[in-house]
Scaffold this motif. Structure first.
Motif, PDB file in Angstrom:
ATOM      1  N   PRO A  30       0.813  -1.217   0.000  1.00  0.00           N
ATOM      2  CA  PRO A  30       0.000   0.000   0.000  1.00  0.00           C
ATOM      3  C   PRO A  30       0.848   1.269   0.000  1.00  0.00           C
ATOM      4  CG  PRO A  30      -0.952  -1.603   1.495  1.00  0.00           C
ATOM      5  CD  PRO A  30       0.371  -2.164   1.037  1.00  0.00           C
ATOM      6  N   GLU A  31       1.969   1.250   0.687  1.00  0.00           N
ATOM      7  CA  GLU A  31       2.843   2.429   0.725  1.00  0.00           C
ATOM      8  C   GLU A  31       3.427   2.724  -0.660  1.00  0.00           C
ATOM      9  OE1 GLU A  31       1.931   0.979   4.499  1.00  0.00           O
ATOM     10  OE2 GLU A  31       2.977  -0.125   2.887  1.00  0.00           O
ATOM     11  N   GLN A  32       3.812   1.684  -1.400  1.00  0.00           N
ATOM     12  CA  GLN A  32       4.333   1.885  -2.755  1.00  0.00           C
ATOM     13  C   GLN A  32       3.245   2.404  -3.691  1.00  0.00           C
ATOM     14  OE1 GLN A  32       5.825  -2.181  -3.162  1.00  0.00           O
ATOM     15  NE2 GLN A  32       7.918  -1.399  -3.379  1.00  0.00           N
ATOM     16  N   VAL A  33       2.060   1.828  -3.584  1.00  0.00           N
ATOM     17  CA  VAL A  33       0.940   2.300  -4.408  1.00  0.00           C
ATOM     18  C   VAL A  33       0.664   3.770  -4.116  1.00  0.00           C
ATOM     19  CG1 VAL A  33      -1.539   2.068  -4.834  1.00  0.00           C
ATOM     20  CG2 VAL A  33      -0.109   0.022  -4.653  1.00  0.00           C
ATOM     21  N   ALA A  34       0.676   4.129  -2.843  1.00  0.00           N
ATOM     22  CA  ALA A  34       0.425   5.525  -2.462  1.00  0.00           C
ATOM     23  C   ALA A  34       1.499   6.451  -3.016  1.00  0.00           C
ATOM     24  CB  ALA A  34       0.353   5.639  -0.941  1.00  0.00           C
ATOM     25  N   ASP A  35       2.755   6.070  -2.901  1.00  0.00           N
ATOM     26  CA  ASP A  35       3.850   6.919  -3.374  1.00  0.00           C
ATOM     27  C   ASP A  35       3.744   7.159  -4.882  1.00  0.00           C
ATOM     28  OD1 ASP A  35       4.909   7.171  -0.865  1.00  0.00           O
ATOM     29  OD2 ASP A  35       6.451   5.629  -1.129  1.00  0.00           O
ATOM     30  N   TYR A  36       3.546   6.097  -5.626  1.00  0.00           N
ATOM     31  CA  TYR A  36       3.455   6.226  -7.079  1.00  0.00           C
ATOM     32  C   TYR A  36       2.218   7.033  -7.487  1.00  0.00           C
ATOM     33  CZ  TYR A  36       7.251   3.089  -8.552  1.00  0.00           C
ATOM     34  OH  TYR A  36       8.471   2.529  -8.820  1.00  0.00           O
ATOM     35  N   THR A  37       1.098   6.739  -6.842  1.00  0.00           N
ATOM     36  CA  THR A  37      -0.151   7.394  -7.235  1.00  0.00           C
ATOM     37  C   THR A  37      -0.132   8.879  -6.893  1.00  0.00           C
ATOM     38  OG1 THR A  37      -1.337   5.305  -6.872  1.00  0.00           O
ATOM     39  CG2 THR A  37      -2.655   7.308  -7.054  1.00  0.00           C
ATOM     40  N   LEU A  38       0.339   9.230  -5.697  1.00  0.00           N
ATOM     41  CA  LEU A  38       0.403  10.639  -5.315  1.00  0.00           C
ATOM     42  C   LEU A  38       1.409  11.398  -6.174  1.00  0.00           C
ATOM     43  CD1 LEU A  38       0.183  10.352  -1.427  1.00  0.00           C
ATOM     44  CD2 LEU A  38      -1.600  11.123  -3.005  1.00  0.00           C
ATOM     45  N   LEU A  60       1.995  10.748  -9.280  1.00  0.00           N
ATOM     46  CA  LEU A  60       1.259  10.977 -10.530  1.00  0.00           C
ATOM     47  C   LEU A  60       0.330  12.181 -10.398  1.00  0.00           C
ATOM     48  CD1 LEU A  60       0.195  10.111 -13.370  1.00  0.00           C
ATOM     49  CD2 LEU A  60      -1.454   8.673 -12.149  1.00  0.00           C
ATOM     50  N   LEU A  61      -0.411  12.263  -9.307  1.00  0.00           N
ATOM     51  CA  LEU A  61      -1.321  13.379  -9.103  1.00  0.00           C
ATOM     52  C   LEU A  61      -0.566  14.703  -9.101  1.00  0.00           C
ATOM     53  CD1 LEU A  61      -3.756  12.099  -6.301  1.00  0.00           C
ATOM     54  CD2 LEU A  61      -4.001  11.916  -8.775  1.00  0.00           C
ATOM     55  N   ARG A  62       0.561  14.746  -8.407  1.00  0.00           N
ATOM     56  CA  ARG A  62       1.326  15.991  -8.319  1.00  0.00           C
ATOM     57  C   ARG A  62       1.827  16.436  -9.691  1.00  0.00           C
ATOM     58  NH1 ARG A  62       3.838  12.931  -4.021  1.00  0.00           N
ATOM     59  NH2 ARG A  62       2.824  13.423  -2.033  1.00  0.00           N
ATOM     60  N   ARG A  63       2.180  15.494 -10.529  1.00  0.00           N
ATOM     61  CA  ARG A  63       2.731  15.837 -11.836  1.00  0.00           C
ATOM     62  C   ARG A  63       1.666  16.198 -12.863  1.00  0.00           C
ATOM     63  NH1 ARG A  63       7.741  11.696 -13.254  1.00  0.00           N
ATOM     64  NH2 ARG A  63       8.957  12.073 -11.348  1.00  0.00           N
ATOM     65  N   ARG A  64       0.452  15.694 -12.699  1.00  0.00           N
ATOM     66  CA  ARG A  64      -0.514  15.809 -13.785  1.00  0.00           C
ATOM     67  C   ARG A  64      -1.841  16.464 -13.425  1.00  0.00           C
ATOM     68  NH1 ARG A  64       3.266  15.407 -16.366  1.00  0.00           N
ATOM     69  NH2 ARG A  64       3.814  13.908 -18.009  1.00  0.00           N
ATOM     70  N   ILE A  65      -2.235  16.505 -12.151  1.00  0.00           N
ATOM     71  CA  ILE A  65      -3.583  16.962 -11.810  1.00  0.00           C
ATOM     72  C   ILE A  65      -3.543  18.364 -11.204  1.00  0.00           C
ATOM     73  CG2 ILE A  65      -5.731  16.404 -10.636  1.00  0.00           C
ATOM     74  CD1 ILE A  65      -4.714  14.279 -12.655  1.00  0.00           C
ATOM     75  N   PRO A  66      -4.198  19.347 -11.830  1.00  0.00           N
ATOM     76  CA  PRO A  66      -4.236  20.698 -11.261  1.00  0.00           C
ATOM     77  C   PRO A  66      -4.939  20.698  -9.902  1.00  0.00           C
ATOM     78  CG  PRO A  66      -4.971  20.691 -13.554  1.00  0.00           C
ATOM     79  CD  PRO A  66      -4.888  19.266 -13.132  1.00  0.00           C
ATOM     80  N   PRO A  67      -4.429  21.450  -8.945  1.00  0.00           N
ATOM     81  CA  PRO A  67      -5.055  21.490  -7.616  1.00  0.00           C
ATOM     82  C   PRO A  67      -6.450  22.099  -7.620  1.00  0.00           C
ATOM     83  CG  PRO A  67      -3.260  23.083  -7.767  1.00  0.00           C
ATOM     84  CD  PRO A  67      -3.185  22.242  -9.000  1.00  0.00           C
ATOM     85  N   ASN A  94      -2.415  16.582   0.991  1.00  0.00           N
ATOM     86  CA  ASN A  94      -2.314  16.846  -0.444  1.00  0.00           C
ATOM     87  C   ASN A  94      -3.391  17.847  -0.819  1.00  0.00           C
ATOM     88  OD1 ASN A  94      -4.768  15.332  -1.630  1.00  0.00           O
ATOM     89  ND2 ASN A  94      -3.813  13.780  -0.309  1.00  0.00           N
ATOM     90  N   PRO A  95      -3.304  18.481  -1.989  1.00  0.00           N
ATOM     91  CA  PRO A  95      -4.252  19.552  -2.324  1.00  0.00           C
ATOM     92  C   PRO A  95      -5.645  19.081  -2.677  1.00  0.00           C
ATOM     93  CG  PRO A  95      -2.249  19.656  -3.671  1.00  0.00           C
ATOM     94  CD  PRO A  95      -2.259  18.337  -2.989  1.00  0.00           C
ATOM     95  N   TRP A  96      -5.855  17.757  -2.779  1.00  0.00           N
ATOM     96  CA  TRP A  96      -7.134  17.247  -3.257  1.00  0.00           C
ATOM     97  C   TRP A  96      -7.851  16.466  -2.170  1.00  0.00           C
ATOM     98  CZ3 TRP A  96      -2.404  16.029  -5.536  1.00  0.00           C
ATOM     99  CH2 TRP A  96      -2.064  16.782  -6.672  1.00  0.00           C
ATOM    100  N   HIS A  97      -9.111  16.214  -2.400  1.00  0.00           N
ATOM    101  CA  HIS A  97      -9.882  15.258  -1.612  1.00  0.00           C
ATOM    102  C   HIS A  97      -9.652  13.896  -2.267  1.00  0.00           C
ATOM    103  CE1 HIS A  97     -13.362  13.627   0.629  1.00  0.00           C
ATOM    104  NE2 HIS A  97     -13.716  13.052  -0.505  1.00  0.00           N
ATOM    105  N   VAL A  98      -8.821  13.072  -1.671  1.00  0.00           N
ATOM    106  CA  VAL A  98      -8.481  11.762  -2.227  1.00  0.00           C
ATOM    107  C   VAL A  98      -9.400  10.729  -1.599  1.00  0.00           C
ATOM    108  CG1 VAL A  98      -6.677  10.015  -2.457  1.00  0.00           C
ATOM    109  CG2 VAL A  98      -6.099  12.432  -2.673  1.00  0.00           C
ATOM    110  N   SER A  99     -10.294  10.153  -2.404  1.00  0.00           N
ATOM    111  CA  SER A  99     -11.343   9.315  -1.838  1.00  0.00           C
ATOM    112  C   SER A  99     -11.640   8.130  -2.751  1.00  0.00           C
ATOM    113  CB  SER A  99     -12.599  10.153  -1.585  1.00  0.00           C
ATOM    114  OG  SER A  99     -13.538   9.441  -0.801  1.00  0.00           O
TER     115      SER A  99
END
Length: 396
Positions: free
Chosen positions: A281-289, A291-298, A327-332
């Motif tokens: 889960p920690e690896q999934v979180a690191d990779y996914t977050l 990705l969000l930081r690089r591609r998703i506008p806040p 993080n800047p988003w509501h991650v749900s």
């Protein structure tokens, strides 16, 4: 409750607050395809629903809440029912959907429910409108608006999502029926490329749908699902996801989509389902977050992850890991099977099992609510919650 009453009582509606022809400025950088330099924020003219779209998106993306996806087509719902020995009849579909929406206190954990068209117009077994039941639970009704996946000519055995024809009139009708957000699912397959054609088609279709939905008062959920199919590792998933989301936001900007009035439904960044190296889960979180930081506008208010065939437990653990840091988003969550699998088995189609099935649903919903605020512990989980639900080439 009549439709007119519903429109007045919905927690996300206040027509007096609508702004006619309001011009809004994106507060973030629009990320573009692959290695292009990011462009400056765009000034976007929102329609008459501008304020309502923002309010609806924020209501769905509220702390400790997520989305229950119950938008399976009648054919796919039939497969679910067949797994417990029930025929695919409207009465059986109605009974199951009644069980879900009427679970006492569901609104404590779920803020939105995605419905199939039949369900949006359907009543419960007791004769109450399903939309009304959701509103009473303070759950925003949503609607699946795409028409499903079909083969993409000229591609590497890939698909595209149909449904743009007549979408505006359908969205307007769904709004009148009480829906306040929409969902459009397209998929990208890593084993099949993905080809540049398939990625562009997915991104353009999502952007056109999102623009049309906003014009008709529905918050669009933007969902280019990267399928779990394949033996690839997590780094390959990350690479493909970056390319897909760059393309998606490029075309969203071109189509004047207001980022403050959308929700995203991405896949988590995980290895392929057949990869021998599993991720924690920690690896999934690191990779996914990352990705969000690089591609998703806040400016985007909510990231409502799909489970994509993960087990109920795995989906909750991964979500919890992503919420261990700010993080800047509501991650749900926006889960279907990862909320309902054990619930469905517990029910088994028997009226005497309804309460027990609802209790299971509420337990699962509460677990994901806790994961949304990073406070899920994983204690007391059943063996059923650990069962994987991956289906190769999953469509519905």
């Amino acid at each position: 409750m009549a439709a007119s009453s519903l429109l007045k009582s919905s927690p996300v509606l206040n027509k007096s607050e609508w702004v006619k022809g309001q011009t809004l400025r994106q507060s973030s950088i629009v990320f573009v395809r692959f290695n292009r330099i990011a462009k400056s924020a765009l000034t976007i003219k929102a329609g008459s629903y501008a304020d309502e779209l923002v309010k609806t998106a924020k209501t769905v993306a509220s702390p400790g809440h997520g989305i229950m996806a119950m938008d399976e087509s009648n054919a796919t719902c039939g497969k679910r029912l067949a797994s417990i020995g029930l025929e695919n009849t409207e009465a059986n579909r109605q009974a199951y959907r009644t069980l879900l929406v009427s679970a006492p206190g569901l609104g404590n954990y779920v803020s939105g429910a995605i419905l199939f068209e039949e369900t949006l117009y359907q009543s419960t077994v007791d004769g109450k409108k399903i939309v009304d039941i959701l509103v009473e639970q303070k759950i925003v009704p949503g609607i699946k608006v795409d028409k499903g996946l079909v083969p993409l000519a000229g591609s590497n055995d890939e698909s595209w999502c149909q449904g743009l024809d007549g979408l505006a009139s359908r969205c307007a009708a769904y709004y009148q029926q009480g829906a306040r957000f929409a969902k459009w699912r397209t998929v990208v397959s890593i084993p099949n490329g993905p080809s540049a054609l398939a990625v562009k088609e997915a991104a353009w279709g999502l952007a056109r749908y999102a623009s049309i939905a906003q014009d008709n008062g529905l918050v669009p959920i933007v969902e280019p699902e990267i399928l779990l199919d394949g033996e690839h590792g997590i780094d390959r998933t990350f690479e493909v996801a970056q390319n897909v989301w760059a393309e998606v936001f490029f075309y969203l900007a071109q189509n004047n989509v207001m980022f403050e009035g959308i929700l995203l439904k991405p896949s988590m960044v995980t290895p392929g389902a057949e990869c021998k190296e599993r991720a924690t889960p920690e690896q999934v979180a690191d990779y996914t977050l990352n990705l969000l930081r690089r591609r998703i506008p806040p400016a985007v208010p909510g990231i409502m992850f799909l489970s994509g065939g993960q087990s109920e437990l795995e989906a909750t653990l991964n979500l919890n890991a992503m919420n261990q840091s700010p993080n800047p988003w509501h991650v749900s969550f926006s889960y279907a099977r990862a909320l309902q699998n054990t619930c469905l088995k517990t029910w088994g189609g028997l009226p005497e099992n309804v309460k027990a099935a609802q209790d299971v649903l509420l337990t699962r919903a509460k677990a994901n609510s806790l994961a949304q605020i990073g406070k899920y512990t994983g204690e007391g989980e059943s063996a059923e919650a650990k069962e994987g639900m991956f289906v190769k080439g999953y469509t519905y």
